[in-house]
Enzyme design. Structure first.
Site, mmCIF file in Angstrom:
data_model
loop_
_atom_site.group_PDB
_atom_site.id
_atom_site.type_symbol
_atom_site.label_atom_id
_atom_site.label_comp_id
_atom_site.label_asym_id
_atom_site.label_seq_id
_atom_site.Cartn_x
_atom_site.Cartn_y
_atom_site.Cartn_z
ATOM 1 C CD GLU A 59 -2.641 -1.107 2.392
ATOM 2 O OE1 GLU A 59 -3.726 -1.754 2.368
ATOM 3 O OE2 GLU A 59 -2.593 -0.382 3.454
ATOM 4 C CB CYS B 28 0.555 6.517 11.189
ATOM 5 S SG CYS B 28 0.774 7.856 10.219
#
Ligand code: SF4
Length: 357
Positions: free
Chosen positions: A92, A348
Site C-alpha cells: 500500500e 499511520c
C-alpha cells in the site's frame, strides 16, 4: 515465488544507464525523462540516437504495478493505493495532501510485511514476506503522481518512507530509490523533502547520514522509557534507545538537520506523565548534543481495522491534552499530527492490505 526484474528502467539513474548500456549521458537523460513523463515508449525523442534507444530497449524493461484499488477517504483528501506485485503480494501507498495547495507527499512501503513486530502496527503482525525492489518503491510514487492534475500545477513534493516495512532493513534499495526519485530527469523531488522513518536501527541511521545526508530522519520512539519501549517495540531489546540516540545525534551532526521524533500515545500504556517527561528529556539531551531541536510529532493511535482483539485504544481528550502539556512544560514543542484516511485504513499504523485483499 518472487519474479525478479533485474533491469528496470525505474531503478536506474542517467549516469548508471549511460555506463551500463554504453549510451551517451544526454541520451540516457532523455530516455529516463520520457519514461518519468509517462510518454509512450515509442514517442519520438529528439537528439537520441536510434542505436542508443535500441540498446536500452534490449537491456531494460519498464515494469508496472497492478493498481488493485484506489480508496478515497470520505473524511479528508487522503487516498490509499492498494498495489499488487508480480508475485501476487499486496502493498500500500498513500497520497498525503500537504498544507500548501497543490502539493502532495507520498507515503511509500519498503517491504512486504515487516519483521520488527511493533505491537501497535498492523504491518508488524504480518511478519516479513520480502524486501521491495528499487523499481517497486519508485513505482508507488509514479502511481500516486498519475492521480494528480499536473496541468493545474499539482505535484509530488515529498516522499516519506513510513508505509509497510522498516526502510533501514532494505536500505540498499531505499537509497537507490531516493537517488532515482531525486534525479532531475526523473521526478526531481528535493532530497530535503524525503523522510526515512525508522523504528531505531543505528547502523542504518549512520549509513543514511553518510550516503544521503540531505534526506530527513524520522524516529519512532514508542516510549522514551526503555522498559516501556521494549514492551511495545521488540527491536528496543537489540538496540536500546541510548544507542539509537547516539546514531541520531551523529546523523544530525553530519546532515545539519533536525530529526522528527514520532510517538503514538496508547491509552494506559505509554501515555503517562513519566513517558511525556522522559520524551521531553530525550529532546533536551539531543538538543544539548547537537544544537538542533527535534520536531516531536504526536500521532493519535488508529485502531487496527477489523481487529476486535486490538489491545490498544486512542487516549481520551483529557489524557491527550495532559500528555502535550507535560511535554511543553519541559521545553519540548509537540505537534499533534493529523493522521488522515482513517476510514480507508490509510492512516499511520494501519497499512496491512496483504491480509485484507
Ligand atoms: S511500525 Fe514500522 S518497523 Fe514497526 S512493525 Fe510497523 S512497519 Fe515495522
Amino acid at each position: 515465488m518472487e519474479t525478479r526484474v533485474t533491469r528496470a528502467l525505474q531503478a536506474t539513474t542517467p549516469a548508471r544507464l549511460s555506463a551500463d548500456a554504453g549510451v551517451p549521458l544526454p541520451c540516457a537523460r532523455r530516455i529516463l525523462a520520457s519514461l518519468f513523463r509517462d510518454e509512450p515508449p515509442d514517442a519520438p525523442l529528439a537528439h537520441v540516437r536510434k542505436a542508443s534507444r535500441e540498446r536500452v530497449a534490449s537491456m531494460y524493461t519498464a515494469p508496472s504495478l497492478d493498481l488493485v484499488r484506489e480508496e478515497r477517504s470520505q473524511l479528508d483528501p487522503f487516498r490509499k493505493f492498494v498495489l499488487r506485485l508480480a508475485d501476487g503480494a499486496l502493498i500500500e501507498a498513500v497520497r498525503i495532501p500537504l498544507h500548501r495547495p497543490g502539493r502532495f507527499s507520498v507515503c511509500v512501503s519498503s517491504q512486504v510485511g515487516c519483521a520488527l513486530a511493533c505491537a501497535f502496527c498492523a504491518t508488524g503482525r504480518l511478519g516479513l514476506v520480502r524486501n521491495l525492489q528499487t523499481w517497486e518503491i519508485v513505482e508507488q510514487v509514479r502511481v500516486a503522481r498519475r492521480t494528480l492534475d499536473l496541468g493545474a500545477g499539482e505535484r509530488v513534493h515529498g516522499v516519506v518512507f513510513q508505509g509497510m516495512g522498516e526502510p533501514m532493513s532494505n536500505l540498499d534499495r531505499v537509497l537507490e530509490a531516493i537517488f532515482v526519485l531525486s534525479e532531475p530527469s526523473g521526478l526531481a523531488i528535493d532530497r530535503k523533502a524525503i523522510t526515512v522513518c525508522t523504528a531505531g536501527v543505528p547502523s542504518g541511521i549512520r549509513r543514511l547520514a553518510r550516503e544521503a545526508p540531505k534526506v530527513r530522519l524520522g524516529l519512532s520512539i514508542g516510549s522514551a522509557r526503555q522498559e516501556v519501549r521494549e514492551r511495545l517495540m521488540p527491536i528496543a531489546r537489540a538496540h536500546p534507545l541510548d544507542e539509537v540516540l547516539d546514531a541520531a545525534i551523529e546523523h544530525a551532526r553530519v546532515s545539519g538537520s533536525a530529526p522528527m521524533f514520532a510517538v503514538t500515545p496508547l491509552d494506559g500504556h505509554n501515555d503517562h506523565d513519566e513517558d511525556a517527561r522522559a520524551l521531553a528529556d530525550l529532546v533536551a539531551r539531543f538538543h544539548q548534543a547537537t544544537g538542533v531541536r527535534p520536531r516531536v510529532s504526536v500521532v493519535p493511535y488508529n485502531r487496527i481495522a477489523d481487529d476486535a482483539t486490538d489491545p490498544f485504544r486512542r487516549q481520551g481528550d483529557a489524557r491527550a491534552a495532559r500528555f502535550l502539556e507535560v511535554l511543553r512544560d519541559r521545553g519540548a514543542t509537540p505537534h499533534l499530527r493529523y493522521s488522515g484516511g482513517g476510514d480507508v485504513g490509510a492512516a499511520c499504523g494501519q497499512l496491512a492490505s496483504v491480509t485484507r485483499s
